[in-house]
Design a protein around this motif. Structure first.
Motif, mmCIF file in Angstrom:
data_model
loop_
_atom_site.group_PDB
_atom_site.id
_atom_site.type_symbol
_atom_site.label_atom_id
_atom_site.label_comp_id
_atom_site.label_asym_id
_atom_site.label_seq_id
_atom_site.Cartn_x
_atom_site.Cartn_y
_atom_site.Cartn_z
ATOM 1 N N PHE A 161 0.836 -1.203 0.000
ATOM 2 C CA PHE A 161 0.000 0.000 0.000
ATOM 3 C C PHE A 161 0.870 1.252 0.000
ATOM 4 N N THR A 162 0.577 2.179 -0.920
ATOM 5 C CA THR A 162 1.246 3.477 -0.946
ATOM 6 C C THR A 162 0.264 4.518 -0.434
ATOM 7 N N SER A 163 0.569 5.089 0.717
ATOM 8 C CA SER A 163 -0.324 6.059 1.354
ATOM 9 C C SER A 163 -0.098 7.457 0.788
ATOM 10 N N LYS A 171 -0.748 3.844 8.651
ATOM 11 C CA LYS A 171 0.319 2.847 8.588
ATOM 12 C C LYS A 171 0.080 1.743 9.622
ATOM 13 N N SER A 172 -0.235 2.135 10.854
ATOM 14 C CA SER A 172 -0.393 1.165 11.945
ATOM 15 C C SER A 172 -1.575 0.246 11.704
ATOM 16 N N SER A 173 -2.692 0.809 11.234
ATOM 17 C CA SER A 173 -3.890 0.017 10.986
ATOM 18 C C SER A 173 -3.608 -1.090 9.974
ATOM 19 N N THR A 188 4.055 2.197 2.238
ATOM 20 C CA THR A 188 5.024 3.218 1.833
ATOM 21 C C THR A 188 4.387 4.585 2.033
ATOM 22 N N GLU A 189 5.118 5.501 2.675
ATOM 23 C CA GLU A 189 4.597 6.835 2.988
ATOM 24 C C GLU A 189 5.336 7.916 2.197
ATOM 25 N N PRO A 190 4.708 9.080 2.024
ATOM 26 C CA PRO A 190 5.414 10.190 1.370
ATOM 27 C C PRO A 190 6.502 10.798 2.258
#
Length: 427
Positions: A161-163, A171-173, A188-190
């Motif tokens: 998943f790319t947030s 992320k935690s969920s 993956t986060e920005p």
């Protein structure tokens, strides 16, 4: 409930211990609930939000004993969670809502999650959509974006998943769901958001992999009970760090504060503005860095706050705005659109309330611009049910000419039940 704050004339001096970290307190209860064995927690924050987490997991069949800042969680593993006979009420807690959804998504039963009027407006599709992609059945108002939410969990599969947002809750969920899903789950986060989940999962014996801005877990992992010591919450400490910097003749020592690098944006901003701030006795507890913070009255310069630092201080922006009113020159806050979907639209609320006290502050689409220094003036302000707005206005009251009355100050109990007592103890 209203509280009147008088201008502090003799400085704020002394030593305090701020309440336990809210993010870590939530996670300690949740992870203890899905772990095998008895988890003990010291330094727990007995505020309304964290008590909502305890209540929800008790309704899911977990035995939890709480006495002040000490909690005992009798975990029976993932399978120890049972279908609740009652609706799970998260109160005002977005963390409880979003992280618990990740846990419920994998459980083979039905549950309903509801919260207060503020939670009912907060966007949940940022977690419900990826959880649906993993195989959970979730529905609710506005196609599952708003509470109440109905969850029927069961067999789930890992996703990459790319947030779009740097959010520790998102992320935690997904990671929590990934622990009981088939295959590997990665997020993956920005920008890097708070990493309390990753650190604590490792403390509970989970293998967590990180590469750059991507974190991943394998499915089928069990947690083992732990003894967790919760450090002081830097988001709560921020109010007294600002007070110590802007109230004349002040020196405040804040003991045992968590200084996780994903949370220390407030320290960076204070140092950038030229504050007299020291970190003493640096150490580590349960994988979390901790220190004693010493702040004293400071000559401050305005600065620009934007980009990667924003997720590291998003909750501190209301009180940073108060700080900026006492700094020389202009302070510009950008890239903070996330403030619009907090307990209130914090951009508009901070600006409107500080204007009542005479601040030179303007809202922008993604932040605010503050001119300083300005002598604030007493008036009546309102927390709008947002604990951080209430505390920020109370700190402004410490330097305003005349009294500042904070309406709806009861909201402060969410994260800092003895906040006003600590102000009075330092006078």
């Amino acid at each position: 409930m209203n509280n009147k704050v008088e201008k502090v004339t003799g400085g704020l001096n002394g030593t305090i211990k701020v309440p336990g970290d809210k993010s870590i307190s939530h996670r300690a209860v949740m992870f203890g609930a899905i772990a095998n064995g008895t988890t003990t927690i010291e330094g727990f924050l007995p505020g309304d939000d964290c008590l909502s987490t305890i209540d929800c997991f008790q309704k899911l069949g977990v035995q939890i004993e709480a006495s002040g800042d000490k909690v005992k969680v009798d975990g029976k593993g993932w399978s120890g969670l049972v279908e609740p006979t009652e609706i799970l009420d998260v109160g005002n807690s977005g963390t409880t809502t979003r992280l618990m959804l990740g846990i419920l998504a994998t459980r083979p039963f039905h549950s309903v999650v509801i919260g207060d009027a503020s939670i009912a407006k907060r966007p949940m599709s940022r977690v419900t959509e990826p959880l649906r992609q993993m195989g959970a059945t979730i529905d609710g108002r506005n196609n599952g974006d708003l509470t109440p939410l109905s969850i029927r969990g069961g067999h789930t599969s890992g996703i990459d998943f790319t947030s779009k947002v740097a959010s520790a809750q998102v992320k935690s969920s997904i990671l929590l769901a990934g622990l009981q899903s088939e295959g590997v789950t990665s997020v993956t986060e920005p920008h890097l958001s708070r990493d309390h989940t990753e650190r604590m999962l490792q403390a509970f014996g989970v293998d967590v992999q990180r590469e750059g801005l991507t974190v991943s877990v394998k499915g089928g992992q069990e947690l083992t009970s732990q003894h967790i010591v919760v450090p002081g919450d830097i988001s709560s400490a921020a109010f007294f760090l600002v007070a110590g910097a802007i109230v004349p003749s002040s020196r405040i020592v804040l003991e045992n504060v968590g200084v996780n690098p994903t949370r220390t944006g407030i320290i960076d901003v204070l140092q950038q503005m030229g504050a007299n701030l020291e970190l003493m006795n640096e150490r580590e507890t349960n994988g979390e860095p901790v220190a004693d913070l010493v702040i004293s009255t400071s000559e401050l310069q305005g600065c620009e706050i934007d980009g990667d630092i924003i997720p590291r201080l998003i909750d501190e922006i209301p009180v940073i705005a108060v700080l900026a009113t006492q700094a020389q020159g202009k302070t510009v806050i950008r890239d903070a659109e996330e403030l619009k979907v907090k307990e209130t639209n914090r951009i508009d609320t901070v600006v409107s309330e500080l204007k009542k006290l005479g601040a030179k502050i303007e809202a922008t689409d993604d932040g605010m611009i503050i001119e300083g220094p300005v002598q604030l003036q007493g008036n009546t302000v309102n927390s709008h049910g947002d604990h951080r707005i209430g505390m920020a206005m109370a700190i402004a009251g410490c330097i305003a000419n005349g009294n500042v009355t904070v309406e709806n100050s009861g909201a402060i109990a969410v994260s800092y039940p003895n906040f006003f007592e600590h102000i009075n103890n330092l006078k």
